[in-house]
Design a protein around this motif. Structure first.
Motif, short mmCIF file in Angstrom:
data_model
loop_
_atom_site.label_atom_id
_atom_site.label_comp_id
_atom_site.label_asym_id
_atom_site.label_seq_id
_atom_site.Cartn_x
_atom_site.Cartn_y
_atom_site.Cartn_z
N ASP A 6 0.86 -1.18 0.00
CA ASP A 6 0.00 0.00 0.00
C ASP A 6 0.90 1.24 0.00
O ASP A 6 1.20 1.80 1.05
N THR A 27 -2.88 2.07 -4.29
CA THR A 27 -2.55 3.47 -4.02
C THR A 27 -3.86 4.17 -3.69
O THR A 27 -4.93 3.59 -3.86
N LEU A 31 -1.71 8.71 -0.76
CA LEU A 31 -0.39 8.11 -1.03
C LEU A 31 0.26 8.78 -2.24
O LEU A 31 1.49 8.96 -2.29
N LYS A 83 -10.10 1.90 -8.70
CA LYS A 83 -10.57 1.94 -7.31
C LYS A 83 -11.69 2.97 -7.22
O LYS A 83 -11.51 4.13 -7.61
N PHE A 129 -11.50 -1.41 5.65
CA PHE A 129 -10.38 -0.69 6.28
C PHE A 129 -10.29 -1.06 7.76
O PHE A 129 -10.90 -0.42 8.61
N THR A 183 -3.38 -5.74 1.97
CA THR A 183 -2.51 -4.67 1.46
C THR A 183 -1.89 -3.97 2.65
O THR A 183 -2.59 -3.59 3.60
C1 E4P Z 1 -6.25 0.74 0.80
O1 E4P Z 1 -6.36 0.51 -0.38
C2 E4P Z 1 -5.89 2.04 1.35
O2 E4P Z 1 -5.02 2.68 0.47
C3 E4P Z 1 -5.18 1.95 2.67
O3 E4P Z 1 -5.04 0.64 3.12
C4 E4P Z 1 -5.59 2.96 3.68
O4 E4P Z 1 -4.83 2.79 4.84
P1 E4P Z 1 -4.74 3.90 6.00
O5 E4P Z 1 -5.98 3.82 6.81
O6 E4P Z 1 -3.53 3.51 6.78
O7 E4P Z 1 -4.59 5.23 5.30
#
Ligand code: E4P
Length: 216
Positions: A6, A27, A31, A83, A129, A183
């Motif tokens: 990720d 991504t 990011l 996405k 998430f 990820t």
């Molecule tokens: C998934 O595709 C996201 O890019 C990611 O895992 C978000 O993670 P975070 O909550 O650490 O920003």
């Protein structure tokens, strides 16, 4: 279980790809911002570094806008996975794109019912998430378990992509539950290789080997 990284940091991706254990990349706009790079340019570079899916996120909120952006993004490379956010317009877009044979990762999933909708919309991946769920006083792992149960009940082909992973226990629990993909930030992937007893064991074996005076 597949391992995705990720990040939009191409140096990290190239290094991890060399292990042969990297199955894809995710991504998101944050990011991309962190990378300081041009979205199209960095996504093209990432797609060339890995054979597996590379998730590139749309930023439009309406279906037509998402379709327009997806059209641009999917021309980058064959391994681009579009996405989309878990909204009505996101799922309309998902249904349309997967119907055309394009991979779609439905992101920002925080409930099992949302995951059910994404599967019905034909999503290739659903991204619950877990870290952000935990941060808000919910149990991210329970979410993964519920989705696994529901997808198995109906034999949905949508793959569970455990996202927002913060530490190795998230990876372990996701694997035990049967998430299809995790990820992870590069640091979490690297931490999976390490164990203090492995290091101590190597040290002891090397010390004894030196005493034998032999070489291979
Ligand atoms: C998934 O595709 C996201 O890019 C990611 O895992 C978000 O993670 P975070 O909550 O650490 O920003």
């Amino acid at each position: 279980m597949k391992f995705f990284v990720d990040t939009a940091d191409t140096r990290e991706i190239a290094e991890l790809a060399e292990t042969g254990l990297l199955d894809g990349v995710t991504t998101n706009p944050s990011l991309i911002h962190k990378s300081g790079r041009d979205f199209m340019e960095v996504t093209r570079e990432i797609c060339a570094l890995v054979d597996g899916p590379v998730s590139a996120e749309v930023v439009a909120l309406d279906h037509e806008g998402m379709m327009r952006e997806a059209e641009v993004l999917r021309k980058i490379a064959d391994n681009v996975c579009i996405k989309v956010p878990l909204t009505i317009d996101g799922l309309k877009t998902c249904r349309k794109l997967t119907g055309d044979g394009t991979m779609v990762n439905v992101t920002l999933c925080f409930s099992a019912n949302q995951a059910l909708l994404a599967a019905k919309a034909g999503a290739t991946y659903i991204s619950p998430f877990v870290g952000r769920h935990d941060d808000n006083g919910f149990d991210g792992m329970e979410l993964i378990s519920d989705i696994r149960l529901i997808y198995d009940n109906y034999a949905f082909a949508t793959q569970i992509l455990a996202a927002s992973i913060r530490h190795p226990i998230h990876v372990l629990e996701s694997a035990k539950i049967g998430a299809d993909v995790a990820t992870m930030p590069p640091a979490v992937i690297r931490s999976l290789f390490r164990h203090v007893l492995t290091d101590k064991g190597i040290e002891a074996f090397l010390a004894d080997w030196a005493k034998t005076g032999q070489s291979i």
